[in-house]
Every structure is written in structure tokens, then in C-alpha cells.
Scaffold this active site. Sequence first.
Site, PDB file in Angstrom:
ATOM      1  N   SER A  55       0.803  -1.223   0.000  1.00 21.36           N
ATOM      2  CA  SER A  55       0.000   0.000   0.000  1.00 21.36           C
ATOM      3  C   SER A  55       0.833   1.269   0.000  1.00 21.36           C
ATOM      4  O   SER A  55       0.311   2.352  -0.283  1.00 21.36           O
ATOM      5  CB  SER A  55      -0.943   0.009   1.209  1.00 21.36           C
ATOM      6  OG  SER A  55      -0.205  -0.092   2.417  1.00 21.36           O
ATOM      7  N   ASP A 344      -4.617   7.362   8.021  1.00 19.21           N
ATOM      8  CA  ASP A 344      -5.520   6.411   8.673  1.00 19.21           C
ATOM      9  C   ASP A 344      -4.673   5.578   9.642  1.00 19.21           C
ATOM     10  O   ASP A 344      -3.479   5.831   9.805  1.00 19.21           O
ATOM     11  CB  ASP A 344      -6.295   5.584   7.643  1.00 19.21           C
ATOM     12  CG  ASP A 344      -5.428   4.591   6.866  1.00 19.21           C
ATOM     13  OD1 ASP A 344      -4.298   4.292   7.300  1.00 19.21           O
ATOM     14  OD2 ASP A 344      -5.882   4.112   5.809  1.00 19.21           O
ATOM     15  N   HIS A 347      -1.626   4.066   7.490  1.00 14.91           N
ATOM     16  CA  HIS A 347      -0.948   4.705   6.369  1.00 14.91           C
ATOM     17  C   HIS A 347      -0.648   6.170   6.645  1.00 14.91           C
ATOM     18  O   HIS A 347      -1.499   6.890   7.173  1.00 14.91           O
ATOM     19  CB  HIS A 347      -1.820   4.599   5.102  1.00 14.91           C
ATOM     20  CG  HIS A 347      -2.198   3.199   4.763  1.00 14.91           C
ATOM     21  ND1 HIS A 347      -3.457   2.687   5.003  1.00 14.91           N
ATOM     22  CD2 HIS A 347      -1.477   2.187   4.226  1.00 14.91           C
ATOM     23  CE1 HIS A 347      -3.506   1.417   4.611  1.00 14.91           C
ATOM     24  NE2 HIS A 347      -2.309   1.095   4.139  1.00 14.91           N
TER      25      HIS A 347
END
Length: 410
Positions: A55, A344, A347
Amino acid sequence: MRMVASRRERKRPMEGNKWSLWLPSAILFQIVSVILTAVYVHGASVPALYVFGDSTVDCGTNNYINTTQAFRGNFPPYGKDFFKNPTGRFSNGRVIVDFIVEYAGKPLIPPFLEPNADLSHGANFGSGGAGVLVETNEGHVVDLQTQLRQFLHHKAEVTEKSGQAFAEELFSDAVYIVSIGSNDYLGGYFGNPKQQEKYTPEQFVRAVATSIVESIKILYSSGARKIVVFDLGPMGCLPALRDLEETRSCSAPVSAVAAAHNDAVKGALSQLGQFLPGLTIVTTNFYKFFSERLENPSQYGYVSVDEPCCGAGPCEGRCGVHEGHPSKPECQHCSDANTYVWWDPYHPSETVHHQFAQTVWNGTSPYIEPVAMLHLFKQKAEAHGNYADKLDLFVGDPLQQLVSESMLMT
């Protein structure tokens, strides 16, 4: 789960502001340096960029695979501060590779799985939640080994269409980024009691590090000569892990494993580079970079280092509206995500990606070595040669020793 290799078979997806704070002088200087040095790349034949990872670099891959919403970032408020709509990036805006291509004078690099994407400037194979090891989040993501197979398929298609000579020059001159590993430890080891029974932390670090080295050897054997490997940050400081601590402090054992991983991989890659002719292997120090921001947030323009902008408190890690978890009033995101280190619970914000991109593009040791990324886009790679006989010369005992030494130091 069977990952589709051919882009022709893919289905279309389901239907993501710049930082306005006053910038400290050090950051302003970095921005000016990036603008000036990027000029040297523009106008030339800019090398392609191929991206592998999780990610930290995914720009929408998971939009095109059969997975759950937990492994997607294609719903609001993801992407709100740059794209204005969700794109599949696990960020409030761009991720690091988006800035790198901007500095290099290239368009955004699309996901390899995006239907009808223009892959003439490169391809992004990164998949949110992916691991180095196949079993990490298996069935929900595109693991690193599958990403490599997709790349080899793409290379074969280019070779067939444009010829061997064109393909060899394209892929040997390209820049490759590999950013992966955290999911192997967070979900694959610390979140998996069976793996903890099967492996000691030292044994697991060795397994992950060995797989990364083997992946670099695969890229090299396919013509890659300029490879950047991003390290792991202090994973124990993720808001999701802080929430598990009574004092909401960072988890020291988790961060220690990340540090051991980094030392082992960097040591192994340094030795690997000595065996493989023409290979420029570049490593970063995101761990130090990120730790500095956690320790002195105001110096870098942040007001929060322990709470995420989105998904804090009663949100229980959820961010935004997605299938099965309708948004609640108390789960709305903060007003200015780029003053937060964390977007978040897992991340970082776009600003972290931006600042790190500036650092590695035109930076020096200890944040990137032996050369900055700018030089990789300027430098011409050595002609593709056949060095298959050298690929089996390294790993084994030397890597085992490096891992042992790293675990002792932490």
C-alpha cells in the site's frame, strides 16, 4: 486465488489541496532543490519506472482484483486532497511514486491491471496488503511473487511487439522501486499465532529478507540494473498498534523487528551488489526519516503524530464509507490531513509521502545511498549482459549471519 496475467482479460473497476501550512525553511529549500534538479531530467529520454510493493506504492491495483473492501482504498474520503476522488491509493492524496515521476518529468504510472492503460512510461504492480511471502494475506492481494510474474509477462509482450533490442534497452535503462515487507510482519507474523509458534522472530526475518534478495535477483536476471529498495518504518508506532498499548506508546518489539529487517536486507543487498556486474542497488532509511518526524513533529509541520486523521477513536480503525460499515458522524476525518503524520491507522498522510520523495530524489546519506534517485534517471545503465552464473553465488550463510547480528543489535 488465481491472479490474471493478461491485461486483455481484466474487467473494469467498480466505481479519491496541497499543504497550505507555512513551510519550515529546510523543507522550502528541499522543494526548490527538487524543482531545479528535475530540470536536468526533463527533455531527455526519461527511463521507464516499474514499481513493486504494497500500500505504500499501490496506485489502484486492488481496484481490479477480487478482494474485500478492507484491502481497497477506492471509497471516500481517500484521495480527497489531490485527486478529489478515491483512486485506490491508501492516502488522502498521492503516494511517493507519484511525486518521483513528477520530478522525473513523467506522467503518473498506472496500475498494470488497469484496462487499456498506457504502459509506455512503466507500470505499477504494487498491491495494498501484499507481502513478500505468498501466504501473507493470501487470496486478497497480489503478492510480490505474482507481481514479478506479471512483470515478466509484460516484458515478454513488449519484446514480442517491439523486438529484442528495444526491450533490452528499455528494461535495462528503467528504474525499479521495491517497497514491501510490513504486512509480512504485522499480519503475517505478529497477527498470526501459528507463525509465531513455527518461527522465532529471527527465523522469520531471515525468511522475509531471503525472499527480497531472491526477488532482486529475478529482476536483475530480467535486465534490471537500477533498483531502489525502500526500508520499513518504525511499525510499532502505527496508530492501530498504539491502540493496543495501555499508554498508547509505540510497540518497541514490533519496531525492533522492523529495524532488524532493515539491517539484514541492506547488508544482504550491499553484498549482492558486489557480485552482480552493472547493478546499482539503492537503499533508503525511511525508519530514521519517519522517526525524526515522530520525535519533532512541529519542526516538519505536523500537529499530530499518534492519532490518524481518519479512523480514530470510536471508528475502530474504519475510515470513510465502505461496504458493510456505513459512516458514522463521529467517524468523519479531520479538517487538514496534511498536518497529521498518519492519514488512517495504517498509512501516512500525503505530506509524509511528499517529504520523503523530496528527500530521496535529491538527498544524501543516511536517507538514501549510494546515490539519490535523480541520478538513476540521469544515468545510462550498462548494456544487458548474461550473468546467470553469478546469481547463485549469494544468500545462504552470509544472510543468516546478517540477520543474527541485526537481531542482537536490537
